[in-house]
Design a protein around this motif. Sequence first.
Motif, PDB file in Angstrom:
ATOM      1  N   LEU A 141      10.930   2.730 -10.180  1.00 58.36           N
ATOM      2  CA  LEU A 141      11.204   1.306 -10.334  1.00 58.36           C
ATOM      3  C   LEU A 141      10.286   0.427 -11.186  1.00 58.36           C
ATOM      4  O   LEU A 141      10.771  -0.381 -11.855  1.00 58.36           O
ATOM      5  CB  LEU A 141      11.185   0.712  -8.827  1.00 58.36           C
ATOM      6  CG  LEU A 141      11.226  -0.654  -8.359  1.00 58.36           C
ATOM      7  CD1 LEU A 141      13.030  -0.401  -8.358  1.00 58.36           C
ATOM      8  CD2 LEU A 141      11.056  -0.905  -6.768  1.00 58.36           C
TER       9      LEU A 141
ATOM     10  N   PRO B 168      14.013  11.106  -7.360  1.00 59.45           N
ATOM     11  CA  PRO B 168      13.640  10.005  -8.138  1.00 59.45           C
ATOM     12  C   PRO B 168      14.034  10.368  -9.837  1.00 59.45           C
ATOM     13  O   PRO B 168      14.365   9.340 -10.599  1.00 59.45           O
ATOM     14  CB  PRO B 168      12.129  10.113  -8.146  1.00 59.45           C
ATOM     15  CG  PRO B 168      11.628  11.388  -7.231  1.00 59.45           C
ATOM     16  CD  PRO B 168      13.002  11.893  -6.665  1.00 59.45           C
TER      17      PRO B 168
ATOM     18  N   SER C  30      14.613   0.799  -4.493  1.00 59.11           N
ATOM     19  CA  SER C  30      13.565  -0.090  -3.572  1.00 59.11           C
ATOM     20  C   SER C  30      13.456   0.302  -2.311  1.00 59.11           C
ATOM     21  O   SER C  30      12.566   0.564  -1.693  1.00 59.11           O
ATOM     22  CB  SER C  30      14.000  -1.345  -3.856  1.00 59.11           C
ATOM     23  OG  SER C  30      14.003  -1.981  -5.089  1.00 59.11           O
TER      24      SER C  30
ATOM     25  N   TYR D 215       9.349   7.074  -6.070  1.00 56.50           N
ATOM     26  CA  TYR D 215      10.258   6.117  -6.266  1.00 56.50           C
ATOM     27  C   TYR D 215       9.733   4.731  -6.627  1.00 56.50           C
ATOM     28  O   TYR D 215      10.394   4.039  -7.581  1.00 56.50           O
ATOM     29  CB  TYR D 215      11.199   5.837  -4.938  1.00 56.50           C
ATOM     30  CG  TYR D 215      11.908   7.270  -4.508  1.00 56.50           C
ATOM     31  CD1 TYR D 215      13.030   7.549  -5.134  1.00 56.50           C
ATOM     32  CD2 TYR D 215      11.306   8.138  -3.846  1.00 56.50           C
ATOM     33  CE1 TYR D 215      13.729   8.739  -4.796  1.00 56.50           C
ATOM     34  CE2 TYR D 215      11.988   9.160  -3.323  1.00 56.50           C
ATOM     35  CZ  TYR D 215      13.204   9.202  -3.963  1.00 56.50           C
ATOM     36  OH  TYR D 215      13.845  10.624  -3.455  1.00 56.50           O
ATOM     37  N   ALA D 216       8.441   4.366  -6.347  1.00 56.32           N
ATOM     38  CA  ALA D 216       8.069   3.178  -6.957  1.00 56.32           C
ATOM     39  C   ALA D 216       7.665   3.068  -8.438  1.00 56.32           C
ATOM     40  O   ALA D 216       7.790   2.384  -9.354  1.00 56.32           O
ATOM     41  CB  ALA D 216       6.845   2.721  -6.130  1.00 56.32           C
ATOM     42  N   ARG D 217       7.335   4.504  -8.852  1.00 59.02           N
ATOM     43  CA  ARG D 217       7.191   4.719 -10.106  1.00 59.02           C
ATOM     44  C   ARG D 217       8.426   4.674 -11.150  1.00 59.02           C
ATOM     45  O   ARG D 217       8.536   4.124 -12.246  1.00 59.02           O
ATOM     46  CB  ARG D 217       6.514   6.096 -10.544  1.00 59.02           C
ATOM     47  CG  ARG D 217       5.094   6.395  -9.933  1.00 59.02           C
ATOM     48  CD  ARG D 217       4.513   7.660 -10.402  1.00 59.02           C
ATOM     49  NE  ARG D 217       3.006   7.842  -9.910  1.00 59.02           N
ATOM     50  CZ  ARG D 217       2.883   8.624  -8.837  1.00 59.02           C
ATOM     51  NH1 ARG D 217       4.058   9.356  -8.171  1.00 59.02           N
ATOM     52  NH2 ARG D 217       1.971   8.602  -8.240  1.00 59.02           N
TER      53      ARG D 217
ATOM     54  N   SER E 273      11.305   3.094  -1.992  1.00 66.42           N
ATOM     55  CA  SER E 273       9.940   2.632  -2.652  1.00 66.42           C
ATOM     56  C   SER E 273       9.212   1.853  -1.310  1.00 66.42           C
ATOM     57  O   SER E 273       7.856   2.095  -1.220  1.00 66.42           O
ATOM     58  CB  SER E 273       9.986   1.937  -3.707  1.00 66.42           C
ATOM     59  OG  SER E 273      10.409   2.459  -4.889  1.00 66.42           O
ATOM     60  N   TYR E 274       9.771   1.091  -0.670  1.00 61.05           N
ATOM     61  CA  TYR E 274       9.165   0.068   0.304  1.00 61.05           C
ATOM     62  C   TYR E 274       9.920   0.166   1.437  1.00 61.05           C
ATOM     63  O   TYR E 274      11.036   0.794   1.636  1.00 61.05           O
ATOM     64  CB  TYR E 274       9.370  -1.214  -0.234  1.00 61.05           C
ATOM     65  CG  TYR E 274       8.694  -1.436  -1.705  1.00 61.05           C
ATOM     66  CD1 TYR E 274       7.573  -1.266  -1.880  1.00 61.05           C
ATOM     67  CD2 TYR E 274       9.570  -1.739  -2.846  1.00 61.05           C
ATOM     68  CE1 TYR E 274       6.956  -1.639  -2.988  1.00 61.05           C
ATOM     69  CE2 TYR E 274       9.271  -1.936  -3.943  1.00 61.05           C
ATOM     70  CZ  TYR E 274       7.893  -1.828  -4.210  1.00 61.05           C
ATOM     71  OH  TYR E 274       7.111  -2.079  -5.393  1.00 61.05           O
TER      72      TYR E 274
ATOM     73  N   VAL F 104       0.981   5.440  -5.107  1.00 54.21           N
ATOM     74  CA  VAL F 104       2.187   4.844  -5.343  1.00 54.21           C
ATOM     75  C   VAL F 104       3.065   6.016  -5.304  1.00 54.21           C
ATOM     76  O   VAL F 104       3.046   7.038  -5.771  1.00 54.21           O
ATOM     77  CB  VAL F 104       2.466   4.371  -6.927  1.00 54.21           C
ATOM     78  CG1 VAL F 104       3.702   3.840  -7.017  1.00 54.21           C
ATOM     79  CG2 VAL F 104       1.366   3.000  -6.823  1.00 54.21           C
ATOM     80  N   ASN F 105       4.212   5.842  -4.365  1.00 60.51           N
ATOM     81  CA  ASN F 105       5.260   6.931  -4.188  1.00 60.51           C
ATOM     82  C   ASN F 105       6.011   6.845  -5.396  1.00 60.51           C
ATOM     83  O   ASN F 105       6.266   6.361  -6.411  1.00 60.51           O
ATOM     84  CB  ASN F 105       6.047   6.793  -3.061  1.00 60.51           C
ATOM     85  CG  ASN F 105       7.080   5.764  -3.019  1.00 60.51           C
ATOM     86  OD1 ASN F 105       8.021   5.538  -3.996  1.00 60.51           O
ATOM     87  ND2 ASN F 105       7.498   5.244  -1.935  1.00 60.51           N
TER      88      ASN F 105
END
Length: 168
Positions: free
Chosen positions: A11, A131, A47, A7-9, A50-51, A4-5
């Motif tokens: 999020l 982040p 987001s 930024y996703a963390r 993240s994606y 998981v990158n």
Amino acid sequence: MPEVNEYARVLQILYNKSLILEQTSDFHPVLRFWYFDAMAHLDYSISVLSYNADSPRNLMSREYLKHRADQAADISLAVFPAFLAWLEENHIADFEKFPLFIQKIYSLKDPASYRSFRINFNPDDKRAVPPEHFQMMVDEMFERSYLSAQYNGSSVAQKLDEFIASCR
């Protein structure tokens, strides 16, 4: 399994927050709209890092933010940017109750803005917001002093009502 990158963390930290102890229906209606508007821009800004920018999640968020932009043009809501500029000039203590990123976005003295719905602090800087900065923004959105300022009857809400009355 892919990692998981970072930024996703961040999020995930946002999504683990809760307003369950708040009565958002008791927020001042204008402040409530702009609280969730800032939250939507924050969510979208994280987001897209993240994606994939064209993932269904980000496409839906963009459509939602377009709708919010149309709503923000309503005369009863459109007063908010001018109100924050007025607060910054005349009532700095109340202005500083807002998260720093919101202060920067609405300050007439700062180049920060929403660009393509994303939080952008410097239009000349092409690097992504780190982040850890997003994590600070998330935390600020849930700080007690800021949430308290959103309620009807707070000093910020009272000043907003006075400002709206003075604009008529």
